[in-house]
Design an enzyme around this catalytic site. Structure first.
Site, PDB file in Angstrom:
ATOM      1  N   ASP A 136      61.713  -8.572   1.115  1.00  0.00           N
ATOM      2  CA  ASP A 136      62.968  -9.211   1.525  1.00  0.00           C
ATOM      3  C   ASP A 136      62.759 -10.711   1.411  1.00  0.00           C
ATOM      4  OD1 ASP A 136      65.585  -9.423   2.832  1.00  0.00           O
ATOM      5  OD2 ASP A 136      64.466 -10.215   4.525  1.00  0.00           O
ATOM      6  N   SER A 137      63.863 -11.446   1.540  1.00  0.00           N
ATOM      7  CA  SER A 137      63.769 -12.899   1.508  1.00  0.00           C
ATOM      8  C   SER A 137      63.025 -13.465   2.728  1.00  0.00           C
ATOM      9  CB  SER A 137      65.175 -13.492   1.454  1.00  0.00           C
ATOM     10  OG  SER A 137      65.952 -12.971   2.521  1.00  0.00           O
ATOM     11  N   CYS A 190      66.332  -6.508   0.826  1.00  0.00           N
ATOM     12  CA  CYS A 190      67.310  -7.596   0.865  1.00  0.00           C
ATOM     13  C   CYS A 190      68.581  -7.156   0.122  1.00  0.00           C
ATOM     14  CB  CYS A 190      66.692  -8.812   0.186  1.00  0.00           C
ATOM     15  SG  CYS A 190      67.790 -10.214   0.092  1.00  0.00           S
ATOM     16  N   GLU A 203      68.599 -14.987  13.584  1.00  0.00           N
ATOM     17  CA  GLU A 203      67.244 -15.566  13.627  1.00  0.00           C
ATOM     18  C   GLU A 203      67.027 -16.381  14.899  1.00  0.00           C
ATOM     19  OE1 GLU A 203      65.636 -17.164  10.049  1.00  0.00           O
ATOM     20  OE2 GLU A 203      66.228 -15.374   8.922  1.00  0.00           O
ATOM     21  N   CYS A 226      73.883  -6.634   5.114  1.00  0.00           N
ATOM     22  CA  CYS A 226      72.898  -7.730   5.173  1.00  0.00           C
ATOM     23  C   CYS A 226      71.824  -7.311   6.168  1.00  0.00           C
ATOM     24  CB  CYS A 226      73.578  -9.022   5.638  1.00  0.00           C
ATOM     25  SG  CYS A 226      72.412 -10.370   5.933  1.00  0.00           S
ATOM     26  N   HIS A 241      70.253  -8.826   8.352  1.00  0.00           N
ATOM     27  CA  HIS A 241      70.298  -9.392   9.698  1.00  0.00           C
ATOM     28  C   HIS A 241      71.375  -8.789  10.594  1.00  0.00           C
ATOM     29  CE1 HIS A 241      67.860 -12.306   7.653  1.00  0.00           C
ATOM     30  NE2 HIS A 241      67.755 -13.090   8.715  1.00  0.00           N
TER      31      HIS A 241
HETATM   32  N1  DGL Z   1      68.021 -10.719   3.411  1.00  0.00           N
HETATM   33  C1  DGL Z   1      69.299 -11.289   3.048  1.00  0.00           C
HETATM   34  C2  DGL Z   1      70.280 -10.150   2.725  1.00  0.00           C
HETATM   35  O1  DGL Z   1      70.161  -9.034   3.189  1.00  0.00           O
HETATM   36  C3  DGL Z   1      69.844 -12.174   4.149  1.00  0.00           C
HETATM   37  C4  DGL Z   1      69.089 -13.470   4.322  1.00  0.00           C
HETATM   38  C5  DGL Z   1      69.121 -14.359   3.085  1.00  0.00           C
HETATM   39  O2  DGL Z   1      70.179 -14.927   2.778  1.00  0.00           O
HETATM   40  O3  DGL Z   1      68.108 -14.443   2.438  1.00  0.00           O
HETATM   41  O4  DGL Z   1      71.177 -10.359   1.951  1.00  0.00           O
END
Ligand code: DGL
Length: 267
Positions: free
Chosen positions: A12-13, A75, A154, A186, A188
C-alpha cells in the site's frame, strides 16, 4: 501450483493497507504475511496514473524478492491504476481491491444504485464505475472523492463533530441520489465507518473492499492448492520506505494490533 511456503505479499502507499492485512490475517490465520507501506511516497491518491503505476511496480519488485506466493494490491488507488499492468508483467496471482469491493456491492444492493467513495485518483480513474458496469450493466453508480478522510484517519480523528460535518458535506450528493449501498473504496475509510454510517443512515449498506478482498485471496489460494497447512506460528513482517517508527505508531489503529518491529527499505 504455487509454493505453500511462500508468504502473502501486500503493499500500500502507507499504513492504510493494514486494514486489508487485518482482514486477511483474521480470515487466514496460518498464512505468513509480508507488508510493504510506501511511506516515503504516500499519498498515491493525489498522484497521476503514470506515477502510481511506476510506484506500484517498484513496491511489487521489493516484495517479489521476499519469496511471496501471491500479491495483494491493498491500495485502492494503485489497484485502480496499476492492476492490469502488474498482472501483465508478474508471474504470480495479483489481487486488487476494486473488483472484490464491486462484487460485494452488487450482492448487497437492492435498488441497483451504488455509491463509491475514494481518493481523487480512484474516483477519476473510473475503475470502480467501469467494473460495476461490466459486472452488471443495469447498475447506476454515483461517486465522490473524499480526500480529507485520509488525514482524519491518520490523525485518529474519526468520530465527533468535525469528521461528521466533513462526512455530511461529502456524502450529501450520494444521499440525494438515494444510493442504498456505498463502497468504502479507500484503505483508510473503514476507520471512519461509524461516522460515515451515521451520516448515510441505516438504510444504506456499507461495503468494506478489504473484507471482500480477503475472501478472494482465500479462494485463489484454495483453488491453486497453495493454502498454508503448517501449524507453526505464522509470521507478520512489516516493511516501510520511510519513518518505520511512525509507521508502527500510526499503523496500530489500522491493524487493530501492535505492530512491533518495522524494517526500513530503500528503493
Ligand atoms: N491507500 C490509498 C487508497 O486506498 C489512500 C492513501 C493515499 O492516498 O495514498 O487509495
Amino acid at each position: 501450483m504455487y509454493e505453500r511456503g511462500g508468504a502473502i505479499g501486500i503493499f500500500d502507499s502507507g499504513v492504510g493497507g493494514l486494514t486489508v492485512v487485518r482482514q486477511i490475517a483474521s480470515r487466514l490465520p496460518r498464512e505468513d504475511i509480508i507488508y510493504l507501506g510506501d511511506t516515503a511516497r504516500v499519498p498515491y491518491g493525489t498522484k497521476s496514473a503514470e506515477t502510481v503505476v511506476r510506484y506500484a511496480h517498484s513496491c511489487a519488485g521489493i516484495l517479489l524478492k521476499r519469496h511471496i506466493k501471491l500479491l495483494v494490491v491493498a491500495c485502492n488507488t494503485a489497484s485502480a491504476f496499476a492492476l492490469d499492468s502488474l498482472r501483465e508483467s508478474l508471474d504470480l496471482p495479483v489481487v486488487g481491491v476494486v473488483e472484490p469491493g464491486a462484487r460485494a456491492a452488487l450482492e448487497k444492493t437492492k435498488t441497483m444504485k451504488i455509491g463509491i467513495i475514494g481518493t481523487r485518483g480512484t474516483i477519476t480513474s473510473g475503475e470502480y464505475q467501469h467494473t460495476l458496469q461490466r459486472l452488471d450493466p443495469k447498475v447506476r453508480v454515483f461517486s465522490k472523492a473524499c480526500p480529507l478522510f485520509v488525514p482524519l484517519a491518520e490523525e485518529g480523528w474519526t468520530t465527533g463533530d468535525v469528521p461528521a460535518q466533513i462526512a455530511a458535506a461529502y456524502l450529501c450528493e450520494l444521499i440525494e441520489h438515494e444510493v442504498d449501498t456505498v463502497v468504502l473504496g479507500c484503505t483508510h475509510y473503514p476507520l471512519l465507518r461509524e461516522t460515515i454510517a451515521s451520516v448515510l443512515g441505516p438504510s444504506v449498506a456499507l461495503v468494506d473492499s478489504a473484507e471482500a478482498t480477503s475472501e478472494v485471496v482465500e479462494k485463489i489460494l484454495a483453488s491453486t492448492d497453495a493454502l498454508c497447512t503448517s501449524n507453526s506460528e505464522r509470521s507478520l513482517h512489516f516493511l516501510a520506505s520511510d519513518a518505520p517508527e511512525r509507521f508502527a505508531q500510526i499503523g496500530k489503529a489500522f491493524l487493530d494490533h501492535d505492530i512491533g518491529d518495522v524494517e526500513w527499505v530503500d528503493f
